[in-house]
Design a protein around this motif. Structure first.
Motif, mmCIF file in Angstrom:
data_model
loop_
_atom_site.group_PDB
_atom_site.id
_atom_site.type_symbol
_atom_site.label_atom_id
_atom_site.label_comp_id
_atom_site.label_asym_id
_atom_site.label_seq_id
_atom_site.Cartn_x
_atom_site.Cartn_y
_atom_site.Cartn_z
ATOM 1 N N LEU A 110 44.859 48.338 -16.100
ATOM 2 C CA LEU A 110 44.199 47.138 -15.599
ATOM 3 C C LEU A 110 44.818 46.806 -14.254
ATOM 4 C CD1 LEU A 110 44.214 44.884 -18.817
ATOM 5 C CD2 LEU A 110 42.416 46.434 -18.039
ATOM 6 N N ILE A 111 43.986 46.706 -13.216
ATOM 7 C CA ILE A 111 44.478 46.353 -11.886
ATOM 8 C C ILE A 111 44.072 44.908 -11.627
ATOM 9 C CG2 ILE A 111 44.364 46.810 -9.425
ATOM 10 C CD1 ILE A 111 43.596 49.602 -11.835
ATOM 11 N N HIS A 112 45.051 44.015 -11.643
ATOM 12 C CA HIS A 112 44.809 42.591 -11.456
ATOM 13 C C HIS A 112 44.846 42.239 -9.969
ATOM 14 C CE1 HIS A 112 45.162 41.680 -15.749
ATOM 15 N NE2 HIS A 112 46.223 42.456 -15.776
ATOM 16 N N GLY A 113 43.938 41.340 -9.573
ATOM 17 C CA GLY A 113 43.937 40.846 -8.202
ATOM 18 C C GLY A 113 42.885 41.467 -7.318
ATOM 19 N N THR A 114 41.947 42.211 -7.907
ATOM 20 C CA THR A 114 40.879 42.829 -7.121
ATOM 21 C C THR A 114 39.631 43.049 -7.970
ATOM 22 O OG1 THR A 114 40.290 44.712 -5.699
ATOM 23 C CG2 THR A 114 41.637 45.185 -7.641
ATOM 24 N N LYS A 115 38.483 43.054 -7.313
ATOM 25 C CA LYS A 115 37.223 43.461 -7.932
ATOM 26 C C LYS A 115 36.657 44.699 -7.238
ATOM 27 C CE LYS A 115 35.723 38.895 -9.553
ATOM 28 N NZ LYS A 115 34.651 37.855 -9.465
ATOM 29 N N ASP A 116 37.402 45.210 -6.265
ATOM 30 C CA ASP A 116 36.966 46.358 -5.464
ATOM 31 C C ASP A 116 37.278 47.645 -6.233
ATOM 32 O OD1 ASP A 116 36.797 48.489 -3.623
ATOM 33 O OD2 ASP A 116 37.246 47.167 -1.944
ATOM 34 N N LEU A 117 36.238 48.311 -6.725
ATOM 35 C CA LEU A 117 36.429 49.504 -7.547
ATOM 36 C C LEU A 117 37.083 50.641 -6.768
ATOM 37 C CD1 LEU A 117 33.078 49.597 -9.574
ATOM 38 C CD2 LEU A 117 35.253 48.574 -10.224
ATOM 39 N N THR A 118 36.679 50.807 -5.506
ATOM 40 C CA THR A 118 37.240 51.889 -4.685
ATOM 41 C C THR A 118 38.727 51.660 -4.443
ATOM 42 O OG1 THR A 118 35.101 52.229 -3.586
ATOM 43 C CG2 THR A 118 37.055 53.120 -2.489
ATOM 44 N N HIS A 119 39.071 50.416 -4.120
ATOM 45 C CA HIS A 119 40.478 50.073 -3.892
ATOM 46 C C HIS A 119 41.292 50.252 -5.169
ATOM 47 C CE1 HIS A 119 44.003 48.052 -2.376
ATOM 48 N NE2 HIS A 119 43.908 47.089 -3.281
ATOM 49 N N ALA A 120 40.725 49.838 -6.299
ATOM 50 C CA ALA A 120 41.426 49.968 -7.586
ATOM 51 C C ALA A 120 41.673 51.437 -7.921
ATOM 52 C CB ALA A 120 40.616 49.295 -8.696
ATOM 53 N N LYS A 121 40.666 52.283 -7.686
ATOM 54 C CA LYS A 121 40.833 53.714 -7.947
ATOM 55 C C LYS A 121 41.937 54.306 -7.070
ATOM 56 C CE LYS A 121 36.061 54.770 -9.344
ATOM 57 N NZ LYS A 121 34.816 55.472 -8.954
ATOM 58 N N SER A 122 42.004 53.850 -5.824
ATOM 59 C CA SER A 122 43.033 54.330 -4.896
ATOM 60 C C SER A 122 44.435 53.966 -5.394
ATOM 61 C CB SER A 122 42.794 53.732 -3.509
ATOM 62 O OG SER A 122 43.826 54.088 -2.617
ATOM 63 N N LEU A 123 44.588 52.732 -5.890
ATOM 64 C CA LEU A 123 45.884 52.316 -6.442
ATOM 65 C C LEU A 123 46.233 53.131 -7.664
ATOM 66 C CD1 LEU A 123 45.708 48.401 -6.157
ATOM 67 C CD2 LEU A 123 47.025 49.980 -4.737
ATOM 68 N N TYR A 124 45.252 53.372 -8.509
ATOM 69 C CA TYR A 124 45.471 54.137 -9.732
ATOM 70 C C TYR A 124 45.962 55.556 -9.388
ATOM 71 C CZ TYR A 124 44.526 56.136 -14.372
ATOM 72 O OH TYR A 124 44.641 56.746 -15.589
ATOM 73 N N GLN A 125 45.305 56.166 -8.397
ATOM 74 C CA GLN A 125 45.703 57.520 -7.979
ATOM 75 C C GLN A 125 47.111 57.527 -7.398
ATOM 76 O OE1 GLN A 125 44.231 60.526 -8.314
ATOM 77 N NE2 GLN A 125 42.669 59.526 -9.575
ATOM 78 N N ARG A 126 47.458 56.483 -6.647
ATOM 79 C CA ARG A 126 48.780 56.413 -6.051
ATOM 80 C C ARG A 126 49.877 56.338 -7.128
ATOM 81 N NH1 ARG A 126 50.665 51.162 -2.811
ATOM 82 N NH2 ARG A 126 48.516 51.320 -2.026
ATOM 83 N N ILE A 127 49.620 55.607 -8.192
ATOM 84 C CA ILE A 127 50.633 55.383 -9.206
ATOM 85 C C ILE A 127 50.628 56.492 -10.267
ATOM 86 C CG2 ILE A 127 51.404 53.827 -11.044
ATOM 87 C CD1 ILE A 127 51.945 52.830 -8.198
ATOM 88 N N LEU A 128 49.431 56.895 -10.717
ATOM 89 C CA LEU A 128 49.344 57.834 -11.822
ATOM 90 C C LEU A 128 48.890 59.229 -11.415
ATOM 91 C CD1 LEU A 128 47.899 55.388 -14.468
ATOM 92 C CD2 LEU A 128 50.139 56.438 -14.514
ATOM 93 N N GLY A 129 48.490 59.399 -10.171
ATOM 94 C CA GLY A 129 48.141 60.721 -9.683
ATOM 95 C C GLY A 129 46.845 61.292 -10.210
#
Length: 339
Positions: free
Chosen positions: A320-339
């Motif tokens: 769960l990425i809190h603080g955003t509704k931007d799907l593209t941005h959320a996916k980018s964060l997910y990739q950065r943390i979990l690869g």
């Protein structure tokens, strides 16, 4: 505690025979928020044989106003709702078998769980999951009880395969979507009223008093003193893909499942990985701490501060990425943390 259920047994609609039936039944509740926590407590106190609860979220301070099973300690520990519910329900009635599942109610998971289930209760906050429940109900001939509330408004409908219209049929007649509790707020009495409707119908079904089951669609507004009951028999649609003559159960198609979605009414995006499998939270915490991230956690999840956002990662790789509704941005964060 031989007299635990004595007052329930004295009620003519249940009696000793009905109580014996309740004690052998298995109920699946999807969602452990406001409706799920209240319904699960009532059914646990009533002595249901087995209760399975699925929920994907964890306890937050804003839940405490209406989600009756949880405490401030659960908030501080960021306990998943399913785990906190299992702990509390076990303390209420140790004779009930409680199974808590921390995760998403996907078609794959639901089809694994429904063997031996006698009844399903809707305590979710989104229609994707409800439509899956609806197709599971029709495919496996399991009754389920729809429920929803927002503000001072609530509604409920019992769906019995082969007898009543299904939710897919209902959507052709009644507009069920609208505000959420995060946009329109909610008062606890509205929650309790929906719980009362759902669990009363559940108990009728568990004792197999099918003639007593309400087949009308109920809605109410406690603040405006309005109560409506609509007969829905004519809503049944022969061409329905979920319950009709040529049904295909479209909502059980894995290709139709959303893998990245904005959670209902919240600045939060959920990302579910394509590949199934658990991750080591301890190893991940060590790696992220070494990279300079602020990491907190418990045996069930990790919370990672990433600038203005916060990511909560579960053992199944879901985040769960809190603080955003931007799907593209959320996916980018997910990739950065979990690869």
């Amino acid at each position: 505690m031989n007299d635990r259920y004595s007052r329930q047994v004295l009620f003519p609609g249940i009696g000793k025979e009905g109580q014996a039936k309740i004690s052998k039944k298995h109920v699946l509740i999807i969602g452990a928020g406001a409706l799920g926590s209240g319904s699960s407590e009532i059914l646990t106190r009533a002595g249901v044989g087995k209760l399975t609860i699925i929920d994907r979220d964890y306890v937050e301070a804003s839940n405490l106003q209406r989600q009756q099973l949880y405490t401030e300690e659960d908030v501080l520990e960021k306990l998943p709702k399913a785990a906190a519910a299992e702990k509390r329900l076990g303390a209420i009635n140790s004779a009930v078998e409680i199974r808590a599942i921390i995760g998403d109610a996907t078609p794959e998971l639901l089809e694994e769980l429904v063997a031996g289930v006698d009844l399903m209760l809707d305590a979710t906050d989104n229609f994707e999951t409800r439509m899956m429940m609806n197709d599971i109900s029709q495919k496996y001939n399991i009754p389920w009880i729809y429920g929803a509330c927002v503000g001072s408004f609530g509604m409920s409908f019992s769906i019995i395969p082969g007898k009543t219209p299904c939710l897919n049929c209902l959507l052709r007649t009644i507009p069920l979507q609208g505000m959420t509790c995060d946009t329109g707020g909610i008062i606890s009495p509205a929650v309790q009223m929906v719980i009362a409707h759902q669990t009363a119908e559940a108990m009728k079904m568990l004792v197999e008093d099918w003639d007593a089951v309400r087949t009308s669609f109920v809605s109410f507004d406690l603040w405006r003193n309005q109560y409506t009951s609509l007969k829905m028999s004519k809503a049944k649609f022969a061409g329905c893909l979920s319950c009709g003559e040529e049904r295909t159960y479209p909502y059980l198609d894995h290709e139709n499942m959303t893998k990245t979605t904005v959670l209902c009414g919240r600045d939060t995006v959920q990302i579910r990985p394509s590949n199934k499998g658990e991750i080591s939270l301890d190893n991940l915490a060590g790696q992220l701490s070494a990279l300079g991230y602020t990491v907190k956690g418990n045996p069930y999840l990790l919370s990672v501060e990433i600038g203005a956002e916060r990511m909560v990662i579960f053992q199944d790789g879901r985040a769960l990425i809190h603080g955003t509704k931007d799907l593209t941005h959320a996916k980018s964060l997910y990739q950065r943390i979990l690869g």
